[in-house]
Design a protein around this motif. Structure first.
Motif, PDB file in Angstrom:
ATOM      1  N   PHE A  46       0.824  -1.199   0.000  1.00 29.40           N
ATOM      2  CA  PHE A  46       0.000   0.000   0.000  1.00 29.40           C
ATOM      3  C   PHE A  46       0.865   1.259   0.000  1.00 29.40           C
ATOM      4  O   PHE A  46       0.555   2.239  -0.692  1.00 29.40           O
ATOM      5  CB  PHE A  46      -0.946   0.000   1.201  1.00 29.40           C
ATOM      6  CG  PHE A  46      -1.898   1.153   1.197  1.00 29.40           C
ATOM      7  CD1 PHE A  46      -2.943   1.195   0.297  1.00 29.40           C
ATOM      8  CD2 PHE A  46      -1.746   2.198   2.083  1.00 29.40           C
ATOM      9  CE1 PHE A  46      -3.822   2.256   0.281  1.00 29.40           C
ATOM     10  CE2 PHE A  46      -2.622   3.265   2.078  1.00 29.40           C
ATOM     11  CZ  PHE A  46      -3.664   3.292   1.179  1.00 29.40           C
ATOM     12  N   LEU A  47       1.939   1.263   0.755  1.00 31.02           N
ATOM     13  CA  LEU A  47       2.840   2.419   0.761  1.00 31.02           C
ATOM     14  C   LEU A  47       3.489   2.620  -0.606  1.00 31.02           C
ATOM     15  O   LEU A  47       3.672   3.758  -1.055  1.00 31.02           O
ATOM     16  CB  LEU A  47       3.911   2.254   1.835  1.00 31.02           C
ATOM     17  CG  LEU A  47       3.432   2.397   3.274  1.00 31.02           C
ATOM     18  CD1 LEU A  47       4.590   2.155   4.235  1.00 31.02           C
ATOM     19  CD2 LEU A  47       2.819   3.751   3.512  1.00 31.02           C
ATOM     20  N   PHE A  48       3.818   1.535  -1.280  1.00 30.37           N
ATOM     21  CA  PHE A  48       4.378   1.621  -2.629  1.00 30.37           C
ATOM     22  C   PHE A  48       3.337   2.186  -3.599  1.00 30.37           C
ATOM     23  O   PHE A  48       3.643   3.045  -4.438  1.00 30.37           O
ATOM     24  CB  PHE A  48       4.864   0.243  -3.077  1.00 30.37           C
ATOM     25  CG  PHE A  48       5.630   0.252  -4.354  1.00 30.37           C
ATOM     26  CD1 PHE A  48       6.871   0.851  -4.438  1.00 30.37           C
ATOM     27  CD2 PHE A  48       5.110  -0.349  -5.491  1.00 30.37           C
ATOM     28  CE1 PHE A  48       7.583   0.863  -5.621  1.00 30.37           C
ATOM     29  CE2 PHE A  48       5.802  -0.347  -6.678  1.00 30.37           C
ATOM     30  CZ  PHE A  48       7.045   0.259  -6.748  1.00 30.37           C
ATOM     31  N   GLY A  49       2.096   1.737  -3.492  1.00 32.55           N
ATOM     32  CA  GLY A  49       1.019   2.278  -4.325  1.00 32.55           C
ATOM     33  C   GLY A  49       0.764   3.746  -4.050  1.00 32.55           C
ATOM     34  O   GLY A  49       0.519   4.532  -4.968  1.00 32.55           O
ATOM     35  N   LEU A  50       0.853   4.141  -2.784  1.00 30.93           N
ATOM     36  CA  LEU A  50       0.705   5.541  -2.418  1.00 30.93           C
ATOM     37  C   LEU A  50       1.817   6.395  -3.025  1.00 30.93           C
ATOM     38  O   LEU A  50       1.561   7.478  -3.560  1.00 30.93           O
ATOM     39  CB  LEU A  50       0.706   5.676  -0.895  1.00 30.93           C
ATOM     40  CG  LEU A  50       0.577   7.069  -0.314  1.00 30.93           C
ATOM     41  CD1 LEU A  50      -0.799   7.632  -0.595  1.00 30.93           C
ATOM     42  CD2 LEU A  50       0.848   7.024   1.175  1.00 30.93           C
TER      43      LEU A  50
END
Length: 130
Positions: A46-50
């Motif tokens: 999720f942090l990578f997608g953000l």
């Protein structure tokens, strides 16, 4: 043997030592330790997608600042598509029973927030006023 009442689950349990303080039963101690461990987990995906969403929004805003006539319309259309897609994902993150699934719903919220940032940033760069 000393009878002790657990303040969390209100169950009685027995111990040989009396040190005068409030103590949890073994089940509650295990539960609290497990919850404490689960709180520290970080969702890397999720942090990578953000980070990717933020990078592409900022890149498109930069391109809109350089050439607003070319990239302004593209940015606004993309913002609208992302916002509608986020609403759809957020709607379908509720299962058949109506329970909200946060692991799916947060992607919809990310899309909607990214669309709002992109739309507001590019709209300001193109000179749109409310």
């Amino acid at each position: 043997m000393i009878e002790i009442r657990c303040p969390r689950c209100k169950q009685y349990w027995y111990s040989n030592e009396d040190n005068g303080r409030v103590r949890l039963c073994s089940r509650c101690v295990d539960y609290v330790r497990q919850k404490r461990r689960a709180r520290g987990e970080i969702d890397i995906v999720f942090l990578f997608g953000l980070a990717i969403a933020l990078f592409f929004d900022l890149l498109l805003m930069l391109l809109t600042a350089l050439m607003p006539t070319v990239f302004g319309k593209i940015a606004m259309i993309l913002a609208m598509v992302k916002f509608v897609g986020g609403i759809i994902v957020l709607r379908f993150s509720q299962g058949v029973e109506g329970w909200y699934n946060p692991h799916v719903g947060r992607w919809g919220l990310l899309m909607m927030l990214s669309a709002l940032i992109l739309g507001a940033g590019c709209g300001a760069l193109m000179g749109l006023r409310l």
